[in-house]
Structures are given as structure tokens and as C-alpha cells.
Motif scaffolding. Structure first.
Motif, mmCIF file in Angstrom:
data_model
loop_
_atom_site.group_PDB
_atom_site.id
_atom_site.type_symbol
_atom_site.label_atom_id
_atom_site.label_comp_id
_atom_site.label_asym_id
_atom_site.label_seq_id
_atom_site.Cartn_x
_atom_site.Cartn_y
_atom_site.Cartn_z
ATOM 1 N N ILE A 13 0.828 -1.203 0.000
ATOM 2 C CA ILE A 13 0.000 0.000 0.000
ATOM 3 C C ILE A 13 0.865 1.255 0.000
ATOM 4 O O ILE A 13 0.546 2.245 -0.658
ATOM 5 C CB ILE A 13 -0.954 -0.007 1.206
ATOM 6 N N ALA A 16 1.971 1.662 -3.508
ATOM 7 C CA ALA A 16 0.849 2.131 -4.318
ATOM 8 C C ALA A 16 0.537 3.595 -4.022
ATOM 9 O O ALA A 16 0.229 4.377 -4.929
ATOM 10 C CB ALA A 16 -0.375 1.260 -4.057
ATOM 11 N N SER A 17 0.624 3.976 -2.756
ATOM 12 C CA SER A 17 0.348 5.363 -2.374
ATOM 13 C C SER A 17 1.355 6.318 -2.996
ATOM 14 O O SER A 17 1.012 7.442 -3.385
ATOM 15 C CB SER A 17 0.363 5.508 -0.845
ATOM 16 N N PHE A 32 -5.148 5.357 -9.907
ATOM 17 C CA PHE A 32 -5.889 4.628 -8.879
ATOM 18 C C PHE A 32 -6.481 3.337 -9.446
ATOM 19 O O PHE A 32 -6.459 2.285 -8.793
ATOM 20 C CB PHE A 32 -6.998 5.513 -8.306
ATOM 21 N N VAL A 35 -3.664 0.931 -9.776
ATOM 22 C CA VAL A 35 -3.284 0.431 -8.451
ATOM 23 C C VAL A 35 -4.271 -0.621 -7.970
ATOM 24 O O VAL A 35 -3.884 -1.624 -7.354
ATOM 25 C CB VAL A 35 -3.198 1.609 -7.452
ATOM 26 N N ARG A 36 -5.534 -0.426 -8.270
ATOM 27 C CA ARG A 36 -6.557 -1.406 -7.874
ATOM 28 C C ARG A 36 -6.267 -2.774 -8.486
ATOM 29 O O ARG A 36 -6.432 -3.817 -7.842
ATOM 30 C CB ARG A 36 -7.939 -0.914 -8.307
ATOM 31 N N VAL A 39 -2.955 -4.273 -6.550
ATOM 32 C CA VAL A 39 -3.031 -4.729 -5.158
ATOM 33 C C VAL A 39 -4.311 -5.485 -4.836
ATOM 34 O O VAL A 39 -4.390 -6.161 -3.800
ATOM 35 C CB VAL A 39 -2.873 -3.545 -4.178
ATOM 36 N N ASP A 41 -8.862 -5.505 -5.012
ATOM 37 C CA ASP A 41 -9.945 -4.708 -4.430
ATOM 38 C C ASP A 41 -10.000 -4.820 -2.914
ATOM 39 O O ASP A 41 -10.208 -3.821 -2.217
ATOM 40 C CB ASP A 41 -11.295 -5.146 -5.017
ATOM 41 N N LEU A 44 -7.147 -2.886 -1.191
ATOM 42 C CA LEU A 44 -7.305 -1.458 -1.417
ATOM 43 C C LEU A 44 -8.451 -0.899 -0.579
ATOM 44 O O LEU A 44 -8.336 0.187 -0.003
ATOM 45 C CB LEU A 44 -7.550 -1.184 -2.897
ATOM 46 N N GLU A 45 -9.541 -1.646 -0.478
ATOM 47 C CA GLU A 45 -10.679 -1.200 0.319
ATOM 48 C C GLU A 45 -10.306 -1.091 1.799
ATOM 49 O O GLU A 45 -10.676 -0.139 2.478
ATOM 50 C CB GLU A 45 -11.853 -2.160 0.138
ATOM 51 N N VAL A 53 -5.061 5.493 1.705
ATOM 52 C CA VAL A 53 -5.191 5.944 0.326
ATOM 53 C C VAL A 53 -5.691 7.384 0.282
ATOM 54 O O VAL A 53 -5.251 8.190 -0.546
ATOM 55 C CB VAL A 53 -6.132 5.008 -0.452
#
Length: 286
Positions: A13, A16-17, A32, A35-36, A39, A41, A44-45, A53
């Protein structure tokens, strides 16, 4: 409450950030989506629920001078560090209001709140703001400017102009920040330009320059504010002309220096006799 992230998930994360924070102008939602895919869903959630995020979106937006149009107002206000308030709101000094900003949807709160301003410095801030609005109309018709009172008789003039053209595979941003010290009568600026061209490739321009300006002294406040923006206009114009000259030199000499004047044979190719060359014989016959 979302489950805590493992060390491996946390690393993913964070990586990704960093992609989100460094996204080119106007492309954070595309990043974004990428990235989804990278990594997943579920992860990411969970990261969104823990504000990881959201923090990346906020950093990207604040650094990039994202703008917001508040309900009932006909101008854009810049969302920047100079307007960040302690309770998570942002200041619109021109409208004398504070508002919440959703960084993921890029939407401002529906009901801004009125805030008090410093009555001693507001006339100076307003004079600079009025001069900056005139400068914006002349040079950045699609841009936005916000002028902040930063204390101790200093002011920050923030300018941003975006050009997004993803259908033709390019996006760009001009961003400049000018610090005005009225007591010392000094003006110092930082101009940042970012352009991304991504048709069949990935080419980026990132330019950063420190500039100075010298406004008039000993004149009425409105005239002084106008001279501040006149000097900013001069400095930015000279910088842009310098960039244009550098690009012309880049195309005319630097890029040419990367190529051989002649092929390794030290002789020009006679295209009319191409069949006599080995490469000509290897070309497919029609």
C-alpha cells in the motif's frame, strides 16, 4: 473495523500510495484504477478504510494545487497548505469562508462556514488579490489564483493553470508560488511545470525554478500591489522565454548530437541504389 494490514500488505500500500502522490497532472484516477489491479480490491478497500489511500490523494491534491468551486461562488479557490486549518478544513481567503474538501471525489462541502480575518492585514491581502485576478485574466484564462495572509506581514500568491487533453495523450500544469514580504519589500517565487506525454510511450517534463521580483517602494498600497504582480509577470515571462529557447536548442543541436552524421560505413546511402546494399537485398519482395 478493517483488519490490520500485515507487513507485506503495508509495504504494497505504501508503494501504491507513492504512485498516487506522484501521479501526473489530471491522471490520479487513472493511476488509482491501475493500483486497484495491482493490489486487489480487498486490500485497497481496507487501506481506504484506514485512510491510507485518502492521505495519498490529499498529498497529491495539495501539492498539485487542486481547485474547488464553492456553492454560490463564481471562482475557483486553490486547495493548498497555506489554507489548511487545524480541523481539516481549508480557507478561501477571498470569500472569507472555510470548507471541507473530499480529496477522493474532489468535491467541496455544500455549506462553507464564514471565518474571521485579520482586519489589519486584510486590506493588503485584498489589494494583492485584486492585482492577481487581473494578472490571471491576462495570462492564465483557464487558471486560478488564491492569495493568503501568512502572518508577520507576509503573503503567499498561489497560481495554477492546468491543461488536460488525455484524448490526445498529454496533460500539463503550470504552478507558481510567490512569497511577498511587505516589510522587506521582497518577492520570491518558485515555478514548477509538469507535462506528461504518453502516446505510444511515456515522456515527462519536470521543470523547477527559483525566481525573484523587485516591486516598487514608497507608493500607495494599490499601486504597490500592482507593481508586485507586474514584477511577477516579468519574471515568469522571462522564465518561459528561457524555456522556449532551451527547447529550441534541444531540438536543433542536442538531439542532433545524439545521432551519427554518417552511418558506420562513413558514406551517405544512395537510396536510388538501395538494392545494391545488403539491407536492400534483405527487404521483402513485393
Amino acid at each position: 473495523m478493517a483488519d490490520p494490514l500485515t507487513e507485506e500488505e503495508l509495504t504494497a500500500i505504501k508503494t501504491a500510495s507513492s504512485f498516487l502522490v506522484d501521479a501526473p497532472p489530471g491522471e490520479i484516477n487513472d493511476i488509482f484504477s491501475d493500483v486497484r489491479v495491482l493490489v486487489g480490491d480487498d486490500l485497497l478497500e481496507r487501506a481506504v478504510q484506514q485512510n491510507m489511500v485518502v492521505d495519498a490523494f490529499e498529498e497529491h491534491n495539495v501539492l498539485g494545487y487542486i481547485t474547488a468551486t464553492l456553492p454560490g461562488y463564481n471562482y475557483e479557490v486553490i486547495v493548498s497548505k497555506y489554507g489548511q486549518l487545524e480541523d481539516g478544513r481549508y480557507l478561501d481567503p477571498r470569500g472569507k469562508i472555510a470548507f471541507y474538501f473530499d480529496h477522493m471525489s474532489a468535491q467541496a462541502s455544500v455549506e462553507p462556514e464564514v471565518v474571521e480575518v485579520n482586519p489589519d492585514t486584510e486590506p493588503t491581502r485584498t489589494a494583492l488579490d485584486n492585482a492577481a485576478i487581473g494578472y490571471l485574466k491576462k495570462h492564465y484564462p483557464r487558471g486560478a489564483v488564491t492569495v493568503y495572509d501568512t502572518g508577520n506581514d507576509t503573503y503567499a500568491i498561489c497560481i495554477v493553470s492546468n491543461r488536460f487533453n488525455p484524448n490526445n495523450y498529454w496533460n500539463g500544469r503550470w504552478k507558481s508560488t510567490w512569497t511577498v514580504d511587505k516589510s522587506a519589500n521582497t518577492v520570491k517565487g518558485n515555478v514548477q511545470i509538469q507535462v506528461h506525454y504518453f502516446e505510444d510511450g511515456n515522456v515527462q517534463l519536470n521543470a523547477d525554478a527559483k525566481l525573484t521580483a523587485a516591486p516598487k517602494s514608497g507608493v500607495p498600497e494599490a499601486q504597490w500591489a500592482t507593481s508586485v504582480l507586474d514584477e511577477i509577470a516579468r519574471a515568469e515571462r522571462e522564465y518561459q522565454l528561457g524555456l522556449n529557447a532551451s527547447f529550441a536548442d534541444l531540438a536543433g543541436s542536442t538531439f542532433k548530437a545524439l545521432r551519427r552524421a554518417l552511418p558506420v560505413t562513413k558514406a551517405k546511402i544512395e537510396w536510388s541504389a538501395i538494392s545494391n546494399y545488403k539491407v536492400g537485398n534483405e527487404l521483402p519482395k513485393n
